[in-house]
Motif scaffolding. Structure first.
Motif, PDB file in Angstrom:
ATOM      1  N   ILE A  59      43.169  18.394  24.194  1.00  0.00           N
ATOM      2  CA  ILE A  59      43.374  16.951  23.286  1.00  0.00           C
ATOM      3  C   ILE A  59      42.311  17.466  22.073  1.00  0.00           C
ATOM      4  O   ILE A  59      41.292  17.588  22.352  1.00  0.00           O
ATOM      5  CB  ILE A  59      43.311  15.485  23.662  1.00  0.00           C
ATOM      6  N   ASP A  60      42.666  17.313  20.789  1.00  0.00           N
ATOM      7  CA  ASP A  60      41.907  17.641  19.559  1.00  0.00           C
ATOM      8  C   ASP A  60      40.688  16.494  19.592  1.00  0.00           C
ATOM      9  O   ASP A  60      41.075  15.463  19.966  1.00  0.00           O
ATOM     10  CB  ASP A  60      42.528  17.713  18.331  1.00  0.00           C
ATOM     11  N   GLY A  61      39.636  16.903  18.956  1.00  0.00           N
ATOM     12  CA  GLY A  61      38.659  15.976  18.779  1.00  0.00           C
ATOM     13  C   GLY A  61      38.992  14.908  18.121  1.00  0.00           C
ATOM     14  O   GLY A  61      38.425  13.538  18.844  1.00  0.00           O
ATOM     15  N   LEU A  62      39.486  14.497  17.097  1.00  0.00           N
ATOM     16  CA  LEU A  62      39.971  13.276  16.501  1.00  0.00           C
ATOM     17  C   LEU A  62      40.694  12.509  17.503  1.00  0.00           C
ATOM     18  O   LEU A  62      40.527  11.400  17.539  1.00  0.00           O
ATOM     19  CB  LEU A  62      40.636  13.692  15.219  1.00  0.00           C
ATOM     20  N   GLU A  63      41.541  13.054  18.174  1.00  0.00           N
ATOM     21  CA  GLU A  63      42.365  12.187  19.059  1.00  0.00           C
ATOM     22  C   GLU A  63      41.416  11.677  20.308  1.00  0.00           C
ATOM     23  O   GLU A  63      41.554  10.654  20.528  1.00  0.00           O
ATOM     24  CB  GLU A  63      43.657  13.014  19.538  1.00  0.00           C
ATOM     25  N   VAL A  64      40.583  12.439  20.729  1.00  0.00           N
ATOM     26  CA  VAL A  64      39.594  11.886  21.848  1.00  0.00           C
ATOM     27  C   VAL A  64      38.910  10.861  21.102  1.00  0.00           C
ATOM     28  O   VAL A  64      38.707   9.785  21.832  1.00  0.00           O
ATOM     29  CB  VAL A  64      38.779  13.061  22.140  1.00  0.00           C
ATOM     30  N   VAL A  65      38.436  10.929  19.752  1.00  0.00           N
ATOM     31  CA  VAL A  65      37.511   9.832  19.492  1.00  0.00           C
ATOM     32  C   VAL A  65      38.307   8.459  19.277  1.00  0.00           C
ATOM     33  O   VAL A  65      38.067   7.416  19.589  1.00  0.00           O
ATOM     34  CB  VAL A  65      37.243  10.149  17.867  1.00  0.00           C
ATOM     35  N   ARG A  66      39.505   8.965  18.835  1.00  0.00           N
ATOM     36  CA  ARG A  66      40.470   7.557  18.531  1.00  0.00           C
ATOM     37  C   ARG A  66      40.929   6.847  19.939  1.00  0.00           C
ATOM     38  O   ARG A  66      40.818   5.668  20.282  1.00  0.00           O
ATOM     39  CB  ARG A  66      41.667   7.804  17.976  1.00  0.00           C
ATOM     40  N   ARG A  67      40.971   7.623  20.925  1.00  0.00           N
ATOM     41  CA  ARG A  67      41.116   7.129  22.381  1.00  0.00           C
ATOM     42  C   ARG A  67      39.646   6.404  23.107  1.00  0.00           C
ATOM     43  O   ARG A  67      39.953   5.342  23.506  1.00  0.00           O
ATOM     44  CB  ARG A  67      41.323   8.487  23.405  1.00  0.00           C
ATOM     45  N   ILE A  68      38.743   6.705  22.505  1.00  0.00           N
ATOM     46  CA  ILE A  68      37.516   6.246  22.950  1.00  0.00           C
ATOM     47  C   ILE A  68      37.700   4.646  22.025  1.00  0.00           C
ATOM     48  O   ILE A  68      37.196   3.734  22.763  1.00  0.00           O
ATOM     49  CB  ILE A  68      36.279   7.105  22.530  1.00  0.00           C
ATOM     50  N   ILE A  69      37.826   4.649  20.984  1.00  0.00           N
ATOM     51  CA  ILE A  69      37.745   3.355  19.977  1.00  0.00           C
ATOM     52  C   ILE A  69      38.815   2.424  20.734  1.00  0.00           C
ATOM     53  O   ILE A  69      38.608   1.398  21.050  1.00  0.00           O
ATOM     54  CB  ILE A  69      38.237   3.670  18.824  1.00  0.00           C
ATOM     55  N   ARG A  70      39.869   3.004  20.894  1.00  0.00           N
ATOM     56  CA  ARG A  70      41.119   2.058  21.598  1.00  0.00           C
ATOM     57  C   ARG A  70      40.718   1.755  23.130  1.00  0.00           C
ATOM     58  O   ARG A  70      40.888   0.476  23.252  1.00  0.00           O
ATOM     59  CB  ARG A  70      42.308   2.865  21.666  1.00  0.00           C
ATOM     60  N   ALA A  71      40.070   2.298  23.790  1.00  0.00           N
ATOM     61  CA  ALA A  71      39.669   1.977  25.334  1.00  0.00           C
ATOM     62  C   ALA A  71      38.496   1.011  24.917  1.00  0.00           C
ATOM     63  O   ALA A  71      38.538   0.034  25.793  1.00  0.00           O
ATOM     64  CB  ALA A  71      38.883   3.212  25.856  1.00  0.00           C
ATOM     65  N   ARG A  72      37.596   1.182  24.024  1.00  0.00           N
ATOM     66  CA  ARG A  72      36.469   0.121  24.239  1.00  0.00           C
ATOM     67  C   ARG A  72      36.888  -1.003  23.521  1.00  0.00           C
ATOM     68  O   ARG A  72      36.419  -2.276  23.794  1.00  0.00           O
ATOM     69  CB  ARG A  72      35.566   0.782  22.980  1.00  0.00           C
ATOM     70  N   LEU A  73      37.879  -1.224  22.923  1.00  0.00           N
ATOM     71  CA  LEU A  73      38.486  -2.495  22.202  1.00  0.00           C
ATOM     72  C   LEU A  73      39.743  -3.158  23.032  1.00  0.00           C
ATOM     73  O   LEU A  73      40.318  -4.060  22.394  1.00  0.00           O
ATOM     74  CB  LEU A  73      38.865  -2.295  20.674  1.00  0.00           C
ATOM     75  N   ARG A  74      40.314  -2.483  23.982  1.00  0.00           N
ATOM     76  CA  ARG A  74      41.383  -2.679  24.566  1.00  0.00           C
ATOM     77  C   ARG A  74      41.147  -4.067  25.234  1.00  0.00           C
ATOM     78  O   ARG A  74      40.127  -4.324  25.796  1.00  0.00           O
ATOM     79  CB  ARG A  74      41.924  -1.930  25.502  1.00  0.00           C
ATOM     80  N   PRO A  75      42.310  -5.036  25.190  1.00  0.00           N
ATOM     81  CA  PRO A  75      42.142  -6.596  25.718  1.00  0.00           C
ATOM     82  C   PRO A  75      41.731  -6.551  27.308  1.00  0.00           C
ATOM     83  O   PRO A  75      40.805  -7.379  27.599  1.00  0.00           O
ATOM     84  CB  PRO A  75      43.577  -7.185  25.532  1.00  0.00           C
ATOM     85  N   GLU A  76      42.277  -5.549  27.830  1.00  0.00           N
ATOM     86  CA  GLU A  76      41.845  -5.474  29.398  1.00  0.00           C
ATOM     87  C   GLU A  76      40.634  -4.829  29.845  1.00  0.00           C
ATOM     88  O   GLU A  76      40.272  -4.701  30.950  1.00  0.00           O
ATOM     89  CB  GLU A  76      43.133  -5.031  30.194  1.00  0.00           C
ATOM     90  N   GLY A  77      39.998  -4.466  28.875  1.00  0.00           N
ATOM     91  CA  GLY A  77      38.629  -3.639  29.006  1.00  0.00           C
ATOM     92  C   GLY A  77      37.556  -4.582  29.727  1.00  0.00           C
ATOM     93  O   GLY A  77      37.621  -5.759  29.518  1.00  0.00           O
ATOM     94  N   GLN A  78      36.520  -4.027  30.122  1.00  0.00           N
ATOM     95  CA  GLN A  78      35.547  -4.667  31.046  1.00  0.00           C
ATOM     96  C   GLN A  78      34.507  -5.084  29.944  1.00  0.00           C
ATOM     97  O   GLN A  78      34.006  -4.186  29.091  1.00  0.00           O
ATOM     98  CB  GLN A  78      34.662  -3.682  31.886  1.00  0.00           C
ATOM     99  N   ARG A  79      34.125  -6.330  29.819  1.00  0.00           N
ATOM    100  CA  ARG A  79      33.289  -6.900  28.694  1.00  0.00           C
ATOM    101  C   ARG A  79      31.819  -6.280  29.134  1.00  0.00           C
ATOM    102  O   ARG A  79      31.696  -6.250  30.298  1.00  0.00           O
ATOM    103  CB  ARG A  79      33.519  -8.142  28.644  1.00  0.00           C
ATOM    104  N   MET A  80      31.248  -5.951  28.097  1.00  0.00           N
ATOM    105  CA  MET A  80      29.784  -5.323  28.441  1.00  0.00           C
ATOM    106  C   MET A  80      28.990  -6.316  27.637  1.00  0.00           C
ATOM    107  O   MET A  80      29.181  -7.052  26.801  1.00  0.00           O
ATOM    108  CB  MET A  80      29.669  -3.920  27.845  1.00  0.00           C
ATOM    109  N   ILE A  81      27.412  -6.233  28.085  1.00  0.00           N
ATOM    110  CA  ILE A  81      26.393  -6.776  27.460  1.00  0.00           C
ATOM    111  C   ILE A  81      26.271  -6.248  26.218  1.00  0.00           C
ATOM    112  O   ILE A  81      26.545  -5.245  25.861  1.00  0.00           O
ATOM    113  CB  ILE A  81      25.314  -6.757  28.277  1.00  0.00           C
ATOM    114  N   LEU A  82      25.877  -7.240  24.946  1.00  0.00           N
ATOM    115  CA  LEU A  82      25.772  -6.826  23.728  1.00  0.00           C
ATOM    116  C   LEU A  82      24.272  -6.275  23.621  1.00  0.00           C
ATOM    117  O   LEU A  82      23.193  -6.977  24.285  1.00  0.00           O
ATOM    118  CB  LEU A  82      25.930  -8.100  22.841  1.00  0.00           C
TER     119      LEU A  82
END
Length: 442
Positions: free
Chosen positions: A93-116
């Protein structure tokens, strides 16, 4: 599993639980949600215990004290971050798509909430240094992916590590402004952030103008130097306090420590502020006034969209290390009482609204893409919000180099742009507008 950190006394802290079903993991997950919602200063061990249907004494079987607990919350959050980056980096997978996957994973509703990551420097030095080091390790890991995207042609980026810091800063800023009760859904927010980071806000068919000359700091420094002796002394104290609140958070800052840093007696501090909350409010207001001053200065310059945005970020970061600084961070707002917090947030939102109006004007003028100005402004501010934390000791780049990199990411996005002729501002220049205005009046 990571090796345990040892403090100055050689005490070995508890290792993070390896499995989600482990009782320690349950405590860390619940504590992270509480710290994220209410801040480190406003959460007690009793509240954490109640959230996992336990008693405070049971927590000490796993964690030495609240500092030890939040330290492991930080490490848990950083481990989640690293896992998301590694999971997204799928071969083929090209680098841009990997970055976009990271963004979406970080912000997904079911994601694990982390400390600020807001009160890192309130921790003892062995803990805070460990957290800072691991944040930079995650940034370096993301930078490798960005470098891969540069190599495969999917990303335009000349300093991957700075881009990684900007991206993590944007994502870490989201929990401070995101609301489930606003006009947008979470998915709309994810889509908007992904789009702005990928494509930028400047029209893709227009080439980016050349970078403007660096701005002069003289107007801001002269205004500060014109303060009378009493006002200058108070302003210096607020500057020192603001730096402490930025780095140590509300909990790690005391009136006594500020008095010592400022070379004053405690009586000198208490003459102006009876308690820490009122001092924090004064520091926050000072920072907001500084940002408003930058915007008003740029408005008077009559700059075009590109130059305005570049100079705005430049001034924000360049003034940080001057008597006008430090640049304010707003992660301590929850420490204020309800009335002060609501009033201050109202002021901040009014200021943000004016900046969003600028974005909309440039959209109407055909310079910016048709993006949601609400998200555009928050992506922009997210990049620079954590500047005092990331670059507290790291001086590999000058403030103007960092500012230019951040503003280019915001304006151009990660995706390479097709070469075009130099963009021009469709509006008449300032002198021409002045002549047109006089002609209209006559």
């Amino acid at each position: 599993m990571d090796e345990p950190i040892h403090d100055q006394e050689g005490y070995s802290s508890l290792q993070i639980a390896a499995f989600p079903s482990d009782r320690a993991e349950e405590i860390l997950a619940s504590a992270s949600r509480l710290f994220a919602r209410h801040s480190y200063a406003n959460v007690t061990m009793e509240q954490v215990a109640a959230s996992v249907r336990s008693v405070p004494g049971a927590l000490y079987h796993y964690f030495r004290d609240k500092e030890d607990l939040i330290f492991h919350c930080y490490r848990r959050g950083l481990a989640i971050y690293r896992d998301e980056i590694e999971t997204a980096a799928e071969p083929g997978i090209d680098g841009l798509e990997v970055v976009r996957r990271i963004i979406r994973a970080r912000l997904r509703p079911e994601g694990q909430r982390m400390i600020l990551f807001s009160d890192i420097d309130a921790l003892a030095a062995p803990y805070s240094n460990d957290v800072h080091a691991r944040r930079w390790q995650n940034a370096a890991l993301l930078a490798e992916i960005l470098g891969r995207g540069v190599a495969d042609g999917s990303i335009a980026c000349d300093e991957p590590l700075l881009t990684a810091v900007a991206l993590i800063s944007i994502l870490d800023w989201v929990p401070f402004w995101f609301s489930e009760r606003d006009y947008y859904t979470r998915q709309q927010a994810v889509d908007a952030i992904d789009d702005i980071i990928t494509h930028g806000v400047y029209r893709r068919e227009l080439a980016l103008p050349d970078m403007p000359e660096p701005p002069s700091l003289a107007p801001f420094l002269e205004a500060r130097s014109n303060l009378n002796k009493r006002a200058a002394k108070l302003d210096r104290m607020l500057s020192i306090a603001s730096d402490s609140f930025n780095r140590r958070g509300a909990l790690g800052t005391s009136l006594e420590s500020i008095a010592a840093d400022a070379g004053m007696t405690r009586a000198g501090i208490y003459y102006h502020f009876s308690e820490k909350e009122s001092l924090l409010l004064a520091c926050l207001q000072r920072g907001l006034v500084g940002e408003i001053g930058i915007r008003e200065h740029l408005q008077d310059q009559g700059l075009g969209a590109f130059d305005h945005m570049v100079q705005r970020v430049r001034l924000l970061l360049m003034l940080h290390d001057t008597p006008c600084g430090p640049k304010a961070t707003y992660h301590n707002i929850n420490y204020l009482n309800d009335a002060d917090r609501k009033h201050f947030v109202k002021q901040v939102l009014a200021t943000i609204g004016q900046d969003q109006n600028n974005h909309q004007r440039w959209i109407d003028e055909g310079l910016f893409r048709k993006v949601d100005t609400h998200f555009a402004e928050r992506v922009l501010t997210g990049m620079s919000h954590w500047y005092p934390i990331w670059f507290r000791d790291v001086r590999d780049w000058s403030p103007i180099q960092i500012a230019d990199h951040f503003s280019r990411l915001f304006l151009a996005g990660l995706k390479p742009r097709v070469a075009q002729s130099k963009a021009t501002d469709p509006r008449p220049d300032r002198a021409a507008r002045y002549k047109l205005g006089k002609a209209a009046k006559s």
